[in-house]
Write an enzyme that holds these catalytic residues in place. Structure first.
Site, PDB file in Angstrom:
ATOM      1  N   ASP A 158       3.033  13.747  15.690  1.00 38.69           N
ATOM      2  CA  ASP A 158       3.361  13.570  14.268  1.00 38.69           C
ATOM      3  C   ASP A 158       2.095  13.598  13.421  1.00 38.69           C
ATOM      4  O   ASP A 158       1.931  12.785  12.508  1.00 38.69           O
ATOM      5  CB  ASP A 158       4.115  12.254  14.057  1.00 38.69           C
ATOM      6  CG  ASP A 158       4.889  12.254  12.729  1.00 38.69           C
ATOM      7  OD1 ASP A 158       5.119  13.347  12.176  1.00 38.69           O
ATOM      8  OD2 ASP A 158       5.249  11.164  12.252  1.00 38.69           O
ATOM      9  N   LEU A 163       0.811  -1.224   0.000  1.00 36.90           N
ATOM     10  CA  LEU A 163       0.000   0.000   0.000  1.00 36.90           C
ATOM     11  C   LEU A 163       0.839   1.266   0.000  1.00 36.90           C
ATOM     12  O   LEU A 163       0.427   2.305  -0.508  1.00 36.90           O
ATOM     13  CB  LEU A 163      -0.915   0.016   1.229  1.00 36.90           C
ATOM     14  CG  LEU A 163      -1.957  -1.097   1.316  1.00 36.90           C
ATOM     15  CD1 LEU A 163      -2.674  -1.036   2.649  1.00 36.90           C
ATOM     16  CD2 LEU A 163      -2.949  -0.999   0.178  1.00 36.90           C
ATOM     17  N   GLY A 164       1.993   1.213   0.615  1.00 34.32           N
ATOM     18  CA  GLY A 164       2.815   2.412   0.697  1.00 34.32           C
ATOM     19  C   GLY A 164       4.123   2.132   1.400  1.00 34.32           C
ATOM     20  O   GLY A 164       4.385   1.012   1.847  1.00 34.32           O
ATOM     21  N   LYS A 170       1.595  -3.071   9.057  1.00 31.92           N
ATOM     22  CA  LYS A 170       2.736  -2.151   9.104  1.00 31.92           C
ATOM     23  C   LYS A 170       3.955  -2.971   9.535  1.00 31.92           C
ATOM     24  O   LYS A 170       4.047  -3.432  10.668  1.00 31.92           O
ATOM     25  CB  LYS A 170       2.442  -1.033  10.105  1.00 31.92           C
ATOM     26  CG  LYS A 170       3.595  -0.082  10.380  1.00 31.92           C
ATOM     27  CD  LYS A 170       3.134   0.968  11.390  1.00 31.92           C
ATOM     28  CE  LYS A 170       4.282   1.825  11.861  1.00 31.92           C
ATOM     29  NZ  LYS A 170       3.854   2.819  12.853  1.00 31.92           N
ATOM     30  N   GLY A 211       7.031   3.984   4.159  1.00 34.62           N
ATOM     31  CA  GLY A 211       7.408   5.073   5.040  1.00 34.62           C
ATOM     32  C   GLY A 211       8.796   4.874   5.584  1.00 34.62           C
ATOM     33  O   GLY A 211       9.483   3.902   5.230  1.00 34.62           O
ATOM     34  N   GLY A 212       9.223   5.778   6.449  1.00 37.59           N
ATOM     35  CA  GLY A 212      10.556   5.669   7.014  1.00 37.59           C
ATOM     36  C   GLY A 212      10.714   4.425   7.875  1.00 37.59           C
ATOM     37  O   GLY A 212      11.818   3.934   8.084  1.00 37.59           O
ATOM     38  N   GLY A 256       9.275   1.489   7.120  1.00 40.17           N
ATOM     39  CA  GLY A 256       9.174   0.298   6.296  1.00 40.17           C
ATOM     40  C   GLY A 256       7.860   0.303   5.531  1.00 40.17           C
ATOM     41  O   GLY A 256       7.130   1.297   5.516  1.00 40.17           O
ATOM     42  N   PRO A 257       7.509  -0.803   4.887  1.00 38.44           N
ATOM     43  CA  PRO A 257       6.319  -0.855   4.031  1.00 38.44           C
ATOM     44  C   PRO A 257       5.039  -1.161   4.795  1.00 38.44           C
ATOM     45  O   PRO A 257       5.057  -1.656   5.919  1.00 38.44           O
ATOM     46  CB  PRO A 257       6.650  -1.990   3.066  1.00 38.44           C
ATOM     47  CG  PRO A 257       7.508  -2.915   3.881  1.00 38.44           C
ATOM     48  CD  PRO A 257       8.315  -2.038   4.808  1.00 38.44           C
ATOM     49  N   VAL A 258       3.906  -0.871   4.138  1.00 38.73           N
ATOM     50  CA  VAL A 258       2.585  -1.236   4.628  1.00 38.73           C
ATOM     51  C   VAL A 258       1.919  -2.097   3.567  1.00 38.73           C
ATOM     52  O   VAL A 258       1.927  -1.761   2.385  1.00 38.73           O
ATOM     53  CB  VAL A 258       1.713   0.011   4.909  1.00 38.73           C
ATOM     54  CG1 VAL A 258       0.299  -0.399   5.298  1.00 38.73           C
ATOM     55  CG2 VAL A 258       2.319   0.861   5.996  1.00 38.73           C
TER      56      VAL A 258
END
Length: 849
Positions: free
Chosen positions: A654, A535-536, A557, A538-539, A541-543
Site C-alpha cells: 500500500d 492530524l488526519g 493511530k 483515514g479509512g 480512523g483518525p490520527v
C-alpha cells in the site's frame, strides 16, 4: 559550338565524371567492382561504412569499418600490414577471397578461405557485419564477426569450442593511434563447467568477470538480467557462445558496443548523436580492485576501504612487512589450523568442535570454482565433509560452487554479487560469533523475562482489582487472538507459501516486546483526543498528535470500531514494524490494546505526509528538485530494505504519497504496514483472494489476479515517482482529449518527446533537465505492465545513483487509459469494498489548533 567551347565542355564533362566517381558509394564488392582508396561500401541503413582511413597522429592507411564517423572504427582488416600510400584496393581475388591489395597488386590482407567458389561477392548487413558469400547460392564463406578486432557488436558472439579450444576473441589495438594487434585480449574460458570472461595481458590473466549464470556475469556488480541483454550458453554443437542484443526502440542510444582498449580496459560505450561521438557507460577497471588477484590469496579487495586489501577473517598477512608497504601479492595465511587438518596430521581426535563457515556477502567469488548441481544445504555439507574444501557458494542458476585451493581475486561489492562461505576453525567462529557472550545474554534475558512476568502478574492482579476495564485481561485475550492470527495473518487465510521458520519466529512476537501504553496515558498525551490535536483521517480512523510527560512528541493511530482494519491488521502492523529499523521507515514506539480500543503510537513527523506537499500548489514550492530527488531516493532505499536487506522479506502492498511521512528535514519515512506481507524462505510471489491497496498505485497483476511480489511495490514506487516529478495525482488525473491516466499521459509525452509538459513547473531548471528526465524514465520502467519487465529495487537504486549509465526503453505502462481504471471502480459495491484500501492512513486533513 566553337573549338574553345568544345574544349571547355570536355574538361567540365571529365571533371563531373571524376566527381561522380569519387562521391559514389557502392554497396557490393565483386571481382569486377572494387573499392579504391577514395571509395566506400555502405550498409543499407547508412550507419556502417567500409573504407580506407588514417588514424590520428599517423600516416598509415588501413581498411576498416566505422559507425557514423571515422572516429568510431570498430573493425580493421590489415591491422598488422598498413598501407603507406593511397593506392590500396579492396576487391575479390581470382580464388574468390576478399583481399586488400597495395599499389603493386600485392595481397596484404585476405579472408584466406581455403574452399571458395570463383563466383563470390562481399556485402554489408545493417548489423555492421561484412560477409563473403557465394553469389549463386548465398552461402556465407566468411564474416567479420568471426574475426573481430577490438570491438564486440550487438549480435556478435564471443565463443569457445569445448573440444578444440578455438576462440572468437577481442584483441586490443597497440595504441589509440595504432590498430595493430596489441598485448591485451578478451575471451571466454570454461573451466570445470563454469564459464567466465577473461582479459589477458599476453598470457597473464589481467581481469575476470566472475562465473556466468546464463544471464549475467556474477562478478560484474552493475550487471542485471533486466538491464543487460546478454544471452548464450552451450549451442549443442560443442561451442559456448555469449552475445548481447539491443532493442531497436532505443533509437540513437540503440548502438551499444564493448571495446577493449589499448590499456586492457573493456569499455561499454554508446553513440551520443548530439556530440557525434561515443560516450562511456561502464569499464571493467574502475579501481585497482579490478586487477586480477591484486590482494593475493585469502584476501579481499574493497575499493571503498583504505588500504583496499585486507585478509579474510581468521587469516593474517603472509609477509607482514611487505603487507604494511601495501605489497599484497603474497597474500594471507590461516591463523589457526582447521580441525580436520589437525586430525589428519596427528591421526587422533583432538576435540569435538567442528569447523564452520564465515559468511562474506555481496562479493565477487574467487577464481577456480568447481561446480556441482546440488541444493544449498547439500552444498554446505559436501564442503564440510571434504577437508580440502576451503569455501563454497551457491547460485540458483549455477548451482553449488566449491574451492579447494587458494582463494584468489575476491572483491567486495556494495550491491549484487554472491555470498561466499569461507571455512574457518572453531575458535575463529566462536570469537567471531560471540558464542559465550550470546549464552550470557540468553541467560540474562531469560532471568529478566521471568522477573518481568512475575511483576506483570502482580501488576495485573492489582490493576484488575482497581480498574473495571480490566485492561490487562483484554491485553491477554488480545495476545491469544493475536497468536491465532499470527499463524494466518497474511491475507486473512492460511498462507501456504510462508515458511515454517518465519511463522515460528513470528509466533514468538508478543505485545510486551513493545512499550505497552495504557489507555489513560494516551488520553493524557492527546488531551483526550482533542480536535486541535487531530492530524488526519483515514479509512482506519483518525490520527492524533500527542506529547508524553518527558516531552516526546508522538502520533497516535486510533483504529475506529467501524474500521475495516481489525485485530488481524493491527497485529500484522505490530509484528512487521517491530522487526524493522531503517532511517526511511517510520518508527513504532508502542501500542495500546484495551477492550475495543486498538492504537499504534509512532514517532511524530513534523511535516505530515508527502501528499500534503506535492499536491498542494502553495506547499509544492517548498520542494525543489533536489529535495524531491532526495525523497525519491529515500523511499527507494526504504523499499530496498524491506525487500532485500531486512531480516524478513516484506512486501508493503500500500505504498502511496499519503503513506510516506516527512520529518523536520523532509526526509521520507514509509509508514502504514497493516497490509504488509512477509515472505519466507525462497518465496518470491504469492496469490490472494483479498486484494488490498489503493487504486492508482496497484499493479495490474495484483488488481486483476491477486498476484503480488516485490514487483508490485516497484509498480507503486513508479507511480509515486511520476507523481512527485509532475506534482499531480495519478488517481485524479484525467486528460479530456485522450482519456489518459497520468501514467498514460506521461507515456505519450515521453514517446513524442514532449516530456516538459509532464514536469511540475515549480521544479524545472535546465541545469537539472537530464536528472529529471532520468527520474521519469526510471518511473516509466517501474510501471510497465508485465512484472518481469520491471526492475528490482536494487536496480532502481543503481539507476537513481547513475551507477547504471544506460537505461533501457520502457514498454507501455499499465492503465494507460483512464477508462481502464474506471472499469475497475465500476465493480459492485461489495467487490469495491474488497478492493479498496482499508489501511489508508492519510495525514492530509490539516486543521488549526
Amino acid at each position: 559550338m566553337g573549338s574553345s567551347s568544345c574544349v571547355k565542355f570536355f574538361f567540365v564533362f571529365i571533371l563531373c565524371c571524376h566527381v561522380l566517381d569519387v562521391g559514389t558509394a557502392i554497396d557490393t564488392i565483386t571481382s569486377s567492382q572494387s573499392i579504391k582508396d577514395t571509395e566506400t561500401l555502405t550498409s543499407t541503413d547508412g550507419n556502417f561504412t567500409l573504407g580506407f582511413f588514417t588514424p590520428q597522429n599517423s600516416t598509415n592507411r588501413y581498411v576498416g569499418i566505422w559507425w557514423k564517423s571515422q572516429s568510431t572504427v570498430i573493425w580493421v582488416a590489415n591491422r598488422n600490414q598498413p598501407l603507406n600510400d593511397s593506392s590500396g584496393i579492396v576487391t575479390i581475388s581470382e580464388d574468390g577471397n576478399l583481399v586488400v591489395l597495395n599499389g603493386h597488386k600485392q595481397v596484404i590482407w585476405s579472408t584466406n578461405v581455403s574452399k571458395t567458389s570463383f563466383n563470390t561477392s562481399s556485402q554489408f548487413s545493417d548489423s555492421g557485419k561484412l560477409v563473403l558469400a557465394e553469389t549463386t547460392t548465398g552461402n556465407i564463406l566468411w564474416d567479420s564477426f568471426q574475426q573481430p578486432s577490438n570491438t564486440l557488436l550487438p549480435g556478435m558472439k564471443l565463443s569457445i569450442n569445448k573440444s578444440t579450444g578455438k576462440k572468437v576473441e577481442l584483441t586490443s589495438w597497440e595504441s589509440p593511434y595504432n590498430p595493430s594487434v596489441g598485448s591485451f585480449s578478451s575471451s571466454l574460458v570454461q573451466r570445470k563447467n563454469i564459464v567466465e570472461l577473461f582479459i589477458f595481458n599476453g598470457t597473464q590473466l589481467y581481469w575476470r568477470s566472475g562465473p556466468w549464470n546464463g544471464g549475467i556475469f556474477t562478478g560484474i556488480a552493475y550487471m542485471s538480467t533486466y538491464l543487460n541483454g546478454f544471452k548464450g550458453g552451450d549451442d549443442g554443437e560443442g561451442n559456448i557462445n555469449i552475445y548481447y542484443t539491443v532493442s531497436s526502440e532505443l533509437g540513437p542510444l540503440g548502438f551499444l558496443i564493448y571495446m577493449l582498449n589499448s590499456q586492457g580496459r573493456l569499455e561499454e560505450k554508446w553513440w551520443d548523436d548530439e556530440k557525434q561521438e561515443m560516450g562511456l557507460m561502464w569499464a571493467s577497471r574502475k579501481s585497482d580492485c579490478d586487477i586480477y588477484a591484486i590482494c593475493g590469496s585469502f584476501a579481499i579487495c574493497n575499493a571503498q576501504s583504505s588500504p583496499i586489501c585486507s585478509c579474510l577473517k581468521g587469516f593474517e598477512p603472509r609477509n607482514k612487512e611487505e603487507w604494511n608497504r601495501q605489497h599484497w601479492t603474497s597474500g594471507c595465511v590461516r591463523n589457526t589450523g582447521l580441525l580436520c587438518e589437525r586430525v589428519k596430521d596427528q591421526n587422533t581426535s583432538i576435540d569435538t568442535n567442528e569447523d564452520g563457515f564465515l559468511e562474506l556477502q555481496m562479493v565477487k567469488v574467487p577464481d577456480f570454482p568447481e561446480r556441482s548441481p546440488v541444493d544449498p544445504d547439500k552444498c554446505r555439507s559436501q564442503c564440510l565433509e571434504n577437508c580440502s574444501c576451503v569455501a563454497y557458494s551457491h547460485e540458483e542458476m549455477i548451482g553449488c560452487m566449491s574451492w579447494t585451493g587458494n582463494l584468489l581475486d575476491i572483491q567486495q561489492f556494495s550491491s549484487n554479487g554472491l555470498d561466499l562461505y569461507v571455512r574457518g576453525a572453531y575458535t575463529e567462529l566462536e570469537h567471531d560469533e560471540g558464542t559465550n557472550t550470546t549464552i550470557i545474554i540468553i541467560i540474562t534475558v531469560t532471568i529478566g523475562t521471568v522477573f518481568i512476568v512475575i511483576c506483570a502478574c502482580a501488576y495485573v492482579m492489582w490493576r484488575t482489582s482497581n480498574h473495571p476495564a480490566k485492561i490487562w485481561h483484554s491485553i491477554k485475550s488480545g495476545r491469544k487472538r493475536g497468536n491465532k492470527y499470527l499463524a494466518r495473518f497474511n491475507n486473512g487465510v492460511p498462507s501456504e507459501h510462508t515458511s515454517n521458520k518465519v511463522i515460528e519466529e513470528l509466533s514468538q512476537v508478543k505485545l510486551q516486546e513493545l512499550l505497552l501504553f495504557d489507555f489513560e496515558r494516551v488520553v493524557a498525551a492527546t488531551n483526550n483526543f482533542h480536535l486541535s490535536n487531530k492530524l488526519g483521517q483515514g479509512g482506519f480512523g483518525p490520527v492524533y498528535k500527542g506529547k508524553l510527560p518527558d516531552g516526546q512528541e508522538i502520533a497516535v493511530k486510533r483504529l475506529s470500531r467501524a474500521s475495516g482494519q481489525g485485530l488481524e491488521e493491527f497485529m500484522n502492523e505490530v509484528v512487521v514494524i517491530s522487526k524493522l529499523q531503517h532511517r526511511n521507515l517510520v518508527k513504532l514506539f508502542g501500542c495500546c490494546a484495551e477492550g475495543d480500543e486498538k492504537m499504534l503510537i509512532y514517532e511524530y513527523m513534523l511535516n505530515k505526509s508527502l501528499d500534503v506537499f506535492i499536491f498542494d500548489p502553495s506547499k509544492s514550492k517548498l520542494l525543489d528538485w533536489r529535495k524531491r530527488c532526495g525523497i525519491i531516493e529515500g523511499i527507494g532505499r526504504g523499499l530496498l530494505y524491506l525487500h532485500r536487506d531486512s531480516r524478513l522479506k516484506i512486501i508493503h502492498r500500500d505504498l502511496k504519497a499519503s503513506n510516506v511521512l516527512l520529518d523536520e528535514a523532509l526526509n521520507p519515512k514509509i509508514s502504514d504496514f497493516g497490509m504488509a506481507r512477509i515472505f519466507g524462505g525462497t518465496e518470491d510471489q504469492a496469490n490472494t483472494n483479498r486484494v488490498v491497496g489503493t487504486y492508482g498505485y496497484m499493479s495490474p497483476e495484483y488488481a486483476m489476479q491477486g498476484l503480488f511480489s516485490e514487483k508490485s511495490d516497484v509498480f507503486s514506487f513508479g507511480v509515486l515517482v511520476i507523481e512527485i516529478v509532475s506534482g499531480r495525482r495519478n488517481s485524479r488525473f484525467y486528460d479530456d482529449d485522450n482519456a489518459l491516466s497520468l501514467l498514460g499521459f506521461a507515456w505519450i509525452q515521453w514517446r513524442e518527446g514532449n516530456i516538459l509538459s509532464v514536469i511540475d513547473p515549480e521544479i524545472y531548471d535546465v541545469t537539472h533537465h537530464k536528472d529529471i528526465l532520468r527520474c521519469i524514465h526510471i518511473g516509466l520502467l517501474c510501471v510497465q505492465e508485465r512484472a518481469v519487465d520491471r526492475p528490482t529495487m536494487a536496480a532502481v537504486i543503481s539507476m537513481l545513483n547513475s551507477e547504471v549509465a544506460f537505461l533501457p526503453p520502457p514498454d507501455q505502462p499499465a492503465f494507460v487509459q483512464s477508462q481502464n481504471m474506471l472499469n475497475l471502480v465500476s465493480v459492485s459495491s461489495e467487490e469495491r469494498q474488497k478492493l479498496c484500501s482499508i489501511n489508508g492512513i492519510s495525514i492530509t486533513d490539516i486543521r488549526g489548533r
